[in-house]
Design a protein around this motif. Structure first.
Motif, PDB file in Angstrom:
ATOM      1  N   ALA A 229      31.370  35.764  39.104  1.00 36.55           N
ATOM      2  CA  ALA A 229      30.666  37.011  39.428  1.00 36.55           C
ATOM      3  C   ALA A 229      30.967  38.102  38.415  1.00 36.55           C
ATOM      4  O   ALA A 229      30.098  38.925  38.089  1.00 36.55           O
ATOM      5  N   LEU A 230      32.193  38.121  37.903  1.00 39.39           N
ATOM      6  CA  LEU A 230      32.588  39.124  36.919  1.00 39.39           C
ATOM      7  C   LEU A 230      32.079  38.799  35.512  1.00 39.39           C
ATOM      8  O   LEU A 230      32.216  39.623  34.592  1.00 39.39           O
ATOM      9  N   GLY A 231      31.531  37.603  35.327  1.00 38.12           N
ATOM     10  CA  GLY A 231      31.000  37.205  34.021  1.00 38.12           C
ATOM     11  C   GLY A 231      32.068  36.970  32.976  1.00 38.12           C
ATOM     12  O   GLY A 231      31.828  37.178  31.778  1.00 38.12           O
ATOM     13  N   LEU A 232      33.236  36.483  33.383  1.00 35.95           N
ATOM     14  CA  LEU A 232      34.340  36.294  32.448  1.00 35.95           C
ATOM     15  C   LEU A 232      34.071  35.121  31.501  1.00 35.95           C
ATOM     16  O   LEU A 232      33.506  34.098  31.902  1.00 35.95           O
ATOM     17  N   SER A 233      34.493  35.255  30.264  1.00 38.60           N
ATOM     18  CA  SER A 233      34.311  34.203  29.265  1.00 38.60           C
ATOM     19  C   SER A 233      35.442  33.180  29.296  1.00 38.60           C
ATOM     20  O   SER A 233      35.383  32.158  28.621  1.00 38.60           O
ATOM     21  N   GLU A 234      36.486  33.455  30.087  1.00 37.32           N
ATOM     22  CA  GLU A 234      37.579  32.529  30.322  1.00 37.32           C
ATOM     23  C   GLU A 234      38.278  32.957  31.605  1.00 37.32           C
ATOM     24  O   GLU A 234      38.060  34.072  32.088  1.00 37.32           O
ATOM     25  N   TYR A 235      39.106  32.058  32.164  1.00 38.43           N
ATOM     26  CA  TYR A 235      39.784  32.408  33.405  1.00 38.43           C
ATOM     27  C   TYR A 235      40.858  33.440  33.105  1.00 38.43           C
ATOM     28  O   TYR A 235      41.793  33.187  32.362  1.00 38.43           O
ATOM     29  N   ARG A 236      40.724  34.631  33.707  1.00 38.98           N
ATOM     30  CA  ARG A 236      41.631  35.744  33.466  1.00 38.98           C
ATOM     31  C   ARG A 236      42.220  36.233  34.780  1.00 38.98           C
ATOM     32  O   ARG A 236      41.600  37.050  35.473  1.00 38.98           O
ATOM     33  N   PRO A 237      43.412  35.736  35.167  1.00 40.70           N
ATOM     34  CA  PRO A 237      43.996  36.184  36.436  1.00 40.70           C
ATOM     35  C   PRO A 237      44.164  37.693  36.523  1.00 40.70           C
ATOM     36  O   PRO A 237      44.009  38.274  37.609  1.00 40.70           O
ATOM     37  N   ASP A 238      44.455  38.330  35.393  1.00 36.74           N
ATOM     38  CA  ASP A 238      44.663  39.780  35.411  1.00 36.74           C
ATOM     39  C   ASP A 238      43.377  40.531  35.737  1.00 36.74           C
ATOM     40  O   ASP A 238      43.412  41.608  36.346  1.00 36.74           O
ATOM     41  N   ARG A 239      42.222  39.977  35.340  1.00 30.64           N
ATOM     42  CA  ARG A 239      40.933  40.601  35.666  1.00 30.64           C
ATOM     43  C   ARG A 239      40.481  40.269  37.085  1.00 30.64           C
ATOM     44  O   ARG A 239      39.818  41.082  37.745  1.00 30.64           O
ATOM     45  N   ILE A 240      40.822  39.075  37.535  1.00 30.71           N
ATOM     46  CA  ILE A 240      40.373  38.622  38.850  1.00 30.71           C
ATOM     47  C   ILE A 240      41.197  39.249  39.966  1.00 30.71           C
ATOM     48  O   ILE A 240      40.650  39.628  41.015  1.00 30.71           O
ATOM     49  N   HIS A 241      42.511  39.383  39.755  1.00 33.89           N
ATOM     50  CA  HIS A 241      43.409  39.859  40.806  1.00 33.89           C
ATOM     51  C   HIS A 241      43.010  41.259  41.276  1.00 33.89           C
ATOM     52  O   HIS A 241      42.918  42.201  40.494  1.00 33.89           O
ATOM     53  N   HIS A 242      42.743  41.364  42.563  1.00 35.85           N
ATOM     54  CA  HIS A 242      42.357  42.606  43.241  1.00 35.85           C
ATOM     55  C   HIS A 242      40.987  43.125  42.813  1.00 35.85           C
ATOM     56  O   HIS A 242      40.671  44.297  43.041  1.00 35.85           O
ATOM     57  N   SER A 243      40.167  42.260  42.198  1.00 37.55           N
ATOM     58  CA  SER A 243      38.779  42.661  41.950  1.00 37.55           C
ATOM     59  C   SER A 243      38.021  42.647  43.270  1.00 37.55           C
ATOM     60  O   SER A 243      38.294  41.836  44.161  1.00 37.55           O
ATOM     61  N   ARG A 244      37.079  43.560  43.404  1.00 33.97           N
ATOM     62  CA  ARG A 244      36.272  43.643  44.628  1.00 33.97           C
ATOM     63  C   ARG A 244      34.883  43.097  44.315  1.00 33.97           C
ATOM     64  O   ARG A 244      34.160  43.638  43.468  1.00 33.97           O
ATOM     65  N   ILE A 245      34.501  42.023  45.011  1.00 39.31           N
ATOM     66  CA  ILE A 245      33.239  41.341  44.742  1.00 39.31           C
ATOM     67  C   ILE A 245      32.273  41.575  45.903  1.00 39.31           C
ATOM     68  O   ILE A 245      32.565  41.223  47.045  1.00 39.31           O
ATOM     69  N   PRO A 246      31.110  42.181  45.639  1.00 38.77           N
ATOM     70  CA  PRO A 246      30.131  42.424  46.708  1.00 38.77           C
ATOM     71  C   PRO A 246      29.563  41.117  47.272  1.00 38.77           C
ATOM     72  O   PRO A 246      29.499  40.100  46.566  1.00 38.77           O
ATOM     73  N   TYR A 247      29.110  41.171  48.508  1.00 41.53           N
ATOM     74  CA  TYR A 247      28.509  39.987  49.130  1.00 41.53           C
ATOM     75  C   TYR A 247      27.324  39.475  48.314  1.00 41.53           C
ATOM     76  O   TYR A 247      27.147  38.253  48.169  1.00 41.53           O
ATOM     77  N   ALA A 248      26.509  40.376  47.784  1.00 38.00           N
ATOM     78  CA  ALA A 248      25.331  39.948  47.019  1.00 38.00           C
ATOM     79  C   ALA A 248      25.728  39.058  45.847  1.00 38.00           C
ATOM     80  O   ALA A 248      25.030  38.086  45.525  1.00 38.00           O
ATOM     81  N   ASP A 249      26.854  39.354  45.202  1.00 40.36           N
ATOM     82  CA  ASP A 249      27.319  38.537  44.081  1.00 40.36           C
ATOM     83  C   ASP A 249      27.864  37.196  44.561  1.00 40.36           C
ATOM     84  O   ASP A 249      27.678  36.161  43.907  1.00 40.36           O
ATOM     85  N   VAL A 250      28.565  37.202  45.696  1.00 38.82           N
ATOM     86  CA  VAL A 250      29.055  35.939  46.261  1.00 38.82           C
ATOM     87  C   VAL A 250      27.881  35.027  46.603  1.00 38.82           C
ATOM     88  O   VAL A 250      27.888  33.826  46.286  1.00 38.82           O
TER      89      VAL A 250
END
Length: 315
Positions: A229-250
């Motif tokens: 959902a965040l459009g990351l180019s690689e797995y980034r735990p620091d970017r993912i941790h505590h990110s808020r993802i809207p239902y529409a993106d899920v």
């Protein structure tokens, strides 16, 4: 201290130092080593009721590697918790004997309730005052999904658990039970959605998730959906941790995943090779949880049961 979490799909190691006591009761552990291996311990377990020999062998190899790290770092305080697969297996004694031989520690086959409470502890610590309670923590594992509701006591301090339940709708179990197609057929998806919805509603009849102010999602299915959902180019735990993802993106990510084959999912930059064949089921669980609770967003957490196990060693 060292914590090991052995689930249905993965086995993970955390070696950590104690937090600074002056930082207060919400201080987080300091990571020294954090490792994860996809071993698929629950391979065919839903069908056979037993842990497959090849799954035991994969898990043993991972544990031997973890034992080397623990020994090289001079760690003496080790706790290993085994969850859904080892709870359900008819040959659980064989699993326990293998673990003792590999790392010299007896695995604790925790109940679903204890698994839920450990997940909640790991997820909520360090959230900060800007994330409102009460919380609903949902840990989507390989064999089961844990629902835990709770918050902070009046006056601050550590989070408290009000209610918890574990239901058998993990991503591996649901894939093997309902989603053999690659990609799954509409009929297979309908069967999976019906099973998941019934289990989620059953969980919410015990855990007051619809009353929560914040939904926190744990484990690889959630963090993978968040990374996509965040459009990351690689797995980034620091970017993912505590990110808020809207239902529409899920919902969008879930719809994209379910029409792709496993090979096509492997081309997604954040996708772990051991998760591509089960991510559809995991994403469906997350999507349905959000629909049945009415939650408009989910906070993805990289801190979960593994951290809860480590925190338990500080008591």
């Amino acid at each position: 201290m060292a914590a090991i979490d052995c689930g249905t799909n993965s086995i993970r190691l955390l070696v950590a130092d104690l937090p600074d006591p002056s930082a207060g009761p919400e201080a987080e552990l300091v990571d020294v080593v954090r490792r994860m291996e996809i071993v698929r311990l629950g391979q065919d377990l839903d069908r056979t009721g037993r842990i497959a020999p090849e799954a035991l062998e994969r898990t043993c190899r991972a544990l031997l590697g973890y034992a080397e790290s623990i020994e090289s770092l001079g760690v003496s305080d080790v706790r290993m918790c085994a969850t859904s697969a080892s709870r359900d297996a008819a040959n659980a004694d064989e699993f326990r004997a293998m673990v003792v031989d590999a790392i010299g520690v007896e695995p604790e086959v925790v109940t679903g309730d204890e698994e839920a409470r450990l997940s909640f502890t790991g997820a909520v610590r360090g959230l900060g005052p800007d994330v409102p309670a009460p919380y609903l923590v949902v840990d989507i594992g390989g064999g089961s999904t844990e629902f835990v509701a709770g918050g902070r006591p009046v006056g601050g301090g550590a989070a408290t658990v009000d209610a918890a339940i574990s239901v058998d709708i993990g991503c591996v179990r649901m894939t093997e039970r309902h989603l053999p197609g690659d990609p799954p057929t509409p009929e297979q998806l309908a069967a999976a959605e019906a099973d998941i919805t019934a289990a989620v509603d059953r969980a919410l009849s015990v855990v007051p998730g619809r009353e929560a102010a914040t939904l926190i999602g744990l484990a690889g299915s959630v963090t993978t959906v968040a990374g996509i959902a965040l459009g990351l180019s690689e797995y980034r735990p620091d970017r993912i941790h505590h990110s808020r993802i809207p239902y529409a993106d899920v919902a969008r990510v879930t719809d994209e995943l379910l029409v792709r084959s496993s090979a096509e999912r492997l081309t997604i930059p954040v996708m772990h090779p051991g998760r591509a064949d089960v991510i559809v089921a995991g994403a469906l669980v997350l999507k349905i949880v959000m629909e049945r609770t009415g939650m408009t967003s989910v906070i993805a957490s990289e801190r979960d049961i593994l951290d809860g196990i480590a925190y338990s060693l500080t008591r």
